[in-house]
Design an enzyme around this catalytic site. Sequence first.
Site, PDB file in Angstrom:
ATOM      1  N   GLU A 112     -23.287   5.416   1.899  1.00  0.00           N
ATOM      2  CA  GLU A 112     -22.452   4.854   0.831  1.00  0.00           C
ATOM      3  C   GLU A 112     -21.161   4.324   1.438  1.00  0.00           C
ATOM      4  O   GLU A 112     -20.696   4.849   2.443  1.00  0.00           O
ATOM      5  CB  GLU A 112     -22.056   5.952  -0.177  1.00  0.00           C
ATOM      6  CG  GLU A 112     -23.227   6.647  -0.818  1.00  0.00           C
ATOM      7  CD  GLU A 112     -22.827   7.968  -1.487  1.00  0.00           C
ATOM      8  OE1 GLU A 112     -21.628   8.162  -1.788  1.00  0.00           O
ATOM      9  OE2 GLU A 112     -23.723   8.791  -1.686  1.00  0.00           O
ATOM     10  N   LYS A 114     -17.343   4.223   1.949  1.00  0.00           N
ATOM     11  CA  LYS A 114     -16.320   5.251   1.802  1.00  0.00           C
ATOM     12  C   LYS A 114     -15.075   4.589   1.230  1.00  0.00           C
ATOM     13  O   LYS A 114     -14.394   3.835   1.913  1.00  0.00           O
ATOM     14  CB  LYS A 114     -16.021   5.891   3.155  1.00  0.00           C
ATOM     15  CG  LYS A 114     -15.037   7.032   3.086  1.00  0.00           C
ATOM     16  CD  LYS A 114     -14.951   7.729   4.442  1.00  0.00           C
ATOM     17  CE  LYS A 114     -14.097   8.970   4.413  1.00  0.00           C
ATOM     18  NZ  LYS A 114     -12.736   8.741   3.932  1.00  0.00           N
ATOM     19  N   ASP A 116     -11.373   4.079  -0.199  1.00  0.00           N
ATOM     20  CA  ASP A 116     -10.106   4.625   0.259  1.00  0.00           C
ATOM     21  C   ASP A 116      -9.173   4.852  -0.929  1.00  0.00           C
ATOM     22  O   ASP A 116      -8.384   3.988  -1.303  1.00  0.00           O
ATOM     23  CB  ASP A 116      -9.478   3.638   1.258  1.00  0.00           C
ATOM     24  CG  ASP A 116      -8.431   4.315   2.123  1.00  0.00           C
ATOM     25  OD1 ASP A 116      -8.279   5.544   2.010  1.00  0.00           O
ATOM     26  OD2 ASP A 116      -7.772   3.599   2.893  1.00  0.00           O
ATOM     27  N   TYR A 232     -15.139   5.557  -8.940  1.00  0.00           N
ATOM     28  CA  TYR A 232     -16.522   5.429  -8.465  1.00  0.00           C
ATOM     29  C   TYR A 232     -17.061   6.840  -8.248  1.00  0.00           C
ATOM     30  O   TYR A 232     -16.505   7.591  -7.441  1.00  0.00           O
ATOM     31  CB  TYR A 232     -16.562   4.648  -7.148  1.00  0.00           C
ATOM     32  CG  TYR A 232     -16.236   3.190  -7.309  1.00  0.00           C
ATOM     33  CD1 TYR A 232     -14.915   2.753  -7.352  1.00  0.00           C
ATOM     34  CD2 TYR A 232     -17.250   2.242  -7.421  1.00  0.00           C
ATOM     35  CE1 TYR A 232     -14.610   1.410  -7.510  1.00  0.00           C
ATOM     36  CE2 TYR A 232     -16.955   0.895  -7.577  1.00  0.00           C
ATOM     37  CZ  TYR A 232     -15.642   0.486  -7.621  1.00  0.00           C
ATOM     38  OH  TYR A 232     -15.351  -0.836  -7.776  1.00  0.00           O
ATOM     39  N   LYS A 342     -15.906   6.452  10.404  1.00  0.00           N
ATOM     40  CA  LYS A 342     -14.662   5.752  10.109  1.00  0.00           C
ATOM     41  C   LYS A 342     -14.641   4.413  10.837  1.00  0.00           C
ATOM     42  O   LYS A 342     -14.876   4.358  12.041  1.00  0.00           O
ATOM     43  CB  LYS A 342     -13.464   6.588  10.580  1.00  0.00           C
ATOM     44  CG  LYS A 342     -13.338   7.928   9.871  1.00  0.00           C
ATOM     45  CD  LYS A 342     -12.778   7.779   8.482  1.00  0.00           C
ATOM     46  CE  LYS A 342     -11.297   7.757   8.480  1.00  0.00           C
ATOM     47  NZ  LYS A 342     -10.604   8.887   7.989  1.00  0.00           N
ATOM     48  N   CYS A 437      24.562 -15.890   6.620  1.00  0.00           N
ATOM     49  CA  CYS A 437      23.271 -16.379   6.129  1.00  0.00           C
ATOM     50  C   CYS A 437      22.734 -17.426   7.092  1.00  0.00           C
ATOM     51  O   CYS A 437      23.437 -18.387   7.430  1.00  0.00           O
ATOM     52  CB  CYS A 437      23.431 -16.980   4.735  1.00  0.00           C
ATOM     53  SG  CYS A 437      21.923 -17.784   4.158  1.00  0.00           S
ATOM     54  N   CYS A 440      22.844 -20.971   4.883  1.00  0.00           N
ATOM     55  CA  CYS A 440      24.044 -21.612   4.338  1.00  0.00           C
ATOM     56  C   CYS A 440      25.321 -21.114   5.010  1.00  0.00           C
ATOM     57  O   CYS A 440      26.408 -21.571   4.682  1.00  0.00           O
ATOM     58  CB  CYS A 440      24.131 -21.408   2.832  1.00  0.00           C
ATOM     59  SG  CYS A 440      24.542 -19.707   2.374  1.00  0.00           S
ATOM     60  N   CYS A 455      22.662 -12.561   1.013  1.00  0.00           N
ATOM     61  CA  CYS A 455      23.466 -13.769   0.939  1.00  0.00           C
ATOM     62  C   CYS A 455      23.899 -13.862  -0.520  1.00  0.00           C
ATOM     63  O   CYS A 455      23.055 -13.885  -1.410  1.00  0.00           O
ATOM     64  CB  CYS A 455      22.634 -14.992   1.318  1.00  0.00           C
ATOM     65  SG  CYS A 455      23.514 -16.530   0.958  1.00  0.00           S
ATOM     66  N   CYS A 460      22.756 -21.047  -2.376  1.00  0.00           N
ATOM     67  CA  CYS A 460      22.169 -21.122  -1.034  1.00  0.00           C
ATOM     68  C   CYS A 460      20.804 -21.808  -1.128  1.00  0.00           C
ATOM     69  O   CYS A 460      19.970 -21.416  -1.943  1.00  0.00           O
ATOM     70  CB  CYS A 460      22.015 -19.716  -0.460  1.00  0.00           C
ATOM     71  SG  CYS A 460      21.040 -19.683   1.060  1.00  0.00           S
TER      72      CYS A 460
END
Length: 732
Positions: A112, A114, A116, A232, A342, A437, A440, A455, A460
């Site tokens: 099946e 797996k 997560d 599931y 895995k 920045c 600008c 900023c 800007c």
Amino acid sequence: MAAAEEIAHLREEIRHHEHLYYVLDAPVLTDAEYDARYNRLKALEAASSDPIPADSPTQRVGGKPKDGFQKVPHSRPMLSLDNAYNDADLRAWDQRVRESLPASEPARYTCELKLDGLSLALHYGPDKDGNATLLRGLTRGDGSVGEDVTSNVRTIKSIPLTIPAAKLAAAGLPSAFEVRGECVMPQAAFLKMNRDREAAGQAPAVNPRNAAAGTIRTLEPNIVAQRRLDFYAYFLLTSHESLSSFAEGGGPAFVLGTGGEPLLPSQSQSLTALAAVGFRANPRTATVSTIDDVITFINQSEPIRDTLTFDIDGIVIKLDATQQQRRLGFTGKAPRWAIAYKFAARAGITQLKGVLFQVGRTGKVTPVADLDPVFIGGTTVSRATLHNADEIARLGVRIGDFVSVERGGDVIPKITTVVEDARHPRGTEEIDFPTHCPRCKTALVRAEGEVDLRCVNASCPARLEEELRHFASRGVMNIEGLGEALIAQLLGHTLSEQESPGLPSQSVSSIDVGSAEAESTNAPTAKALIHSIADIYTLTKAQLLTLERIGEKTADAVLAEIDRSRKAPLARVLLGLGIRHVGERTAKSLADHFGSMDSLMEATVDELTAINDVGPKVAATVHDFFQNPTNRTLIDRLRNEAKLEMSAEKRVTTAQLAGLTFVLTGTLPTLPRDAAKALIEAAGGKVSGSVSKKTDYLVAGEEAGSKLDKAQALEVKILDEPALLALLSQAT
Ligand code: IVH
């Protein structure tokens, strides 16, 4: 049809359509058709004096757990699995399994995906008619004691609240059993959740697994319901009750506390039965006879990883026959009859060439790693987020370092560690945060208590670019065709600049601090056609036609889209303005509550804080935003020049409905008279028999007579059934 009969029929019909939609991904009804049935059921239930059973589809979202989640022992431990990382591990396991079985017995394996996420145990028990109803949902906890998260589990639409006796019989199941499986957050739901969190100024979740785990432990079932978790099922076990009587009766095969007692003779049959009674099935399984076939299954599954809508991290292989599982038993923490293969982490090692500083829509400056391109999990990665200065300090990363990059569920790759060994010497150049920045040149500001640099120049160009992208994007103003490439051109960049190597579109506002040159490589030019989001609405076809790759057809299509967006409701416009902390939910609440841009603009901090979803921080930000003269000018322009409608219906709160008097007349298309009355009363309204000056609303159906005339004469507001339902749905 009698009301009780219709209620029963609707419940069954709605369950069927929820199964088609949430479990089989094959809806038959449109959303509106589904809603009509759901609302009708709600109305009938409100009108009926019968109690509403907990397994009615209308009862998924219930009360909050008052004292947090209770700790509840598991019927038997929720164990974990031993891992295999390569073919050799699998072959060694296969050999151990076969050696433990009589030589004459062939072994079959069920493989099946797996998933997560996090595991849940669901307990079902019989109701008075022999249907199985969901009694309880537990998290894994420490494996022996879990947390009772039933109120949240009930909101997961792929988990049946009830399973009819007939279905159980057909699948050969009793009405009491335990189901174990994996709760996951699909990637799309994860991305949406993170967008909302970022808009609300909250830290994004790291990956869908953490997001699912955090969500299932939220104390607000209505938030869980909005997040769309999925479940599931992977185990079908005897129920605790039947198990203990089995043990008391001297049942031989099972010792409590060793792991689980499947109900059916094999895992493959369990999976089939689980799907047959309405659970979501693991989308890829196979039952095979040799370890070579297991390996083939694994090799064929790994490539589909990127095509799935949820994350998987491997393949689980289980000895199929229950009898054989029993014979093999458990080690301390895991069954001997199963193993998890895995997949290799989707990570790679590459060199950090430099750091770009990207200016976001709120002015936040984010460091982005410029990486030597590396192939990870099917795509080439050349950028990874470094989040902020704290994260850089935590990693201790320098330019020239080799770093390990991971691609999780999120699309944005992440640097996890600095690699240092003989082949990967350390870099030497420290990462300096810019003081100004990059676009600008305004001095950057770090607000007290915040890690991020910002900023603060509202005009800007880098901020404007991000603002425009956000404003036009799907889910906000939905201006199709006004994407990154066109926006860049509208701001005066040429397409060739866009496509130049090393200058990806997402970092047009960045500079490479690793290089000596501190100039922005694509400073804004004088040709910009727009300087504000309001300017989108004054664009002409002639202007669009001056741009590269824009022909007549495209220009017309974009202009039509822009025009269409003028009708966007107030909530979307608010979201589009990109006010900090204002995500989709808050925008909707603000629009519902104030009903117009004008009342919102004049709202005091106290009035804002009084709204359910709005805390003091959000209230202050919203208030400040509307006090700012530049923002007020922008809104003026959006209204008067751009002609945005910004319409919203003011939400009627229960308190307001409480003072209102309704009169019903004629036959409504779906609601019986007493159902309509019950609904109005449930929301705090009064229903009277005759129309007078004091009547607030006349609810009129087919063949309405003199009451309608009188109401019209008295200028009483007249509602039809959909209008009544809309009013009621806002009142709760
Ligand atoms: S069987 C005794 N089947 O993986 C525990 N687990 O690493 C047997 N998982 O805790 C679990 N998909 O949360 C099984 N198809 C699947 C699975 C699965 C995901 C998770 C589960 C378990 C963890 C073990």
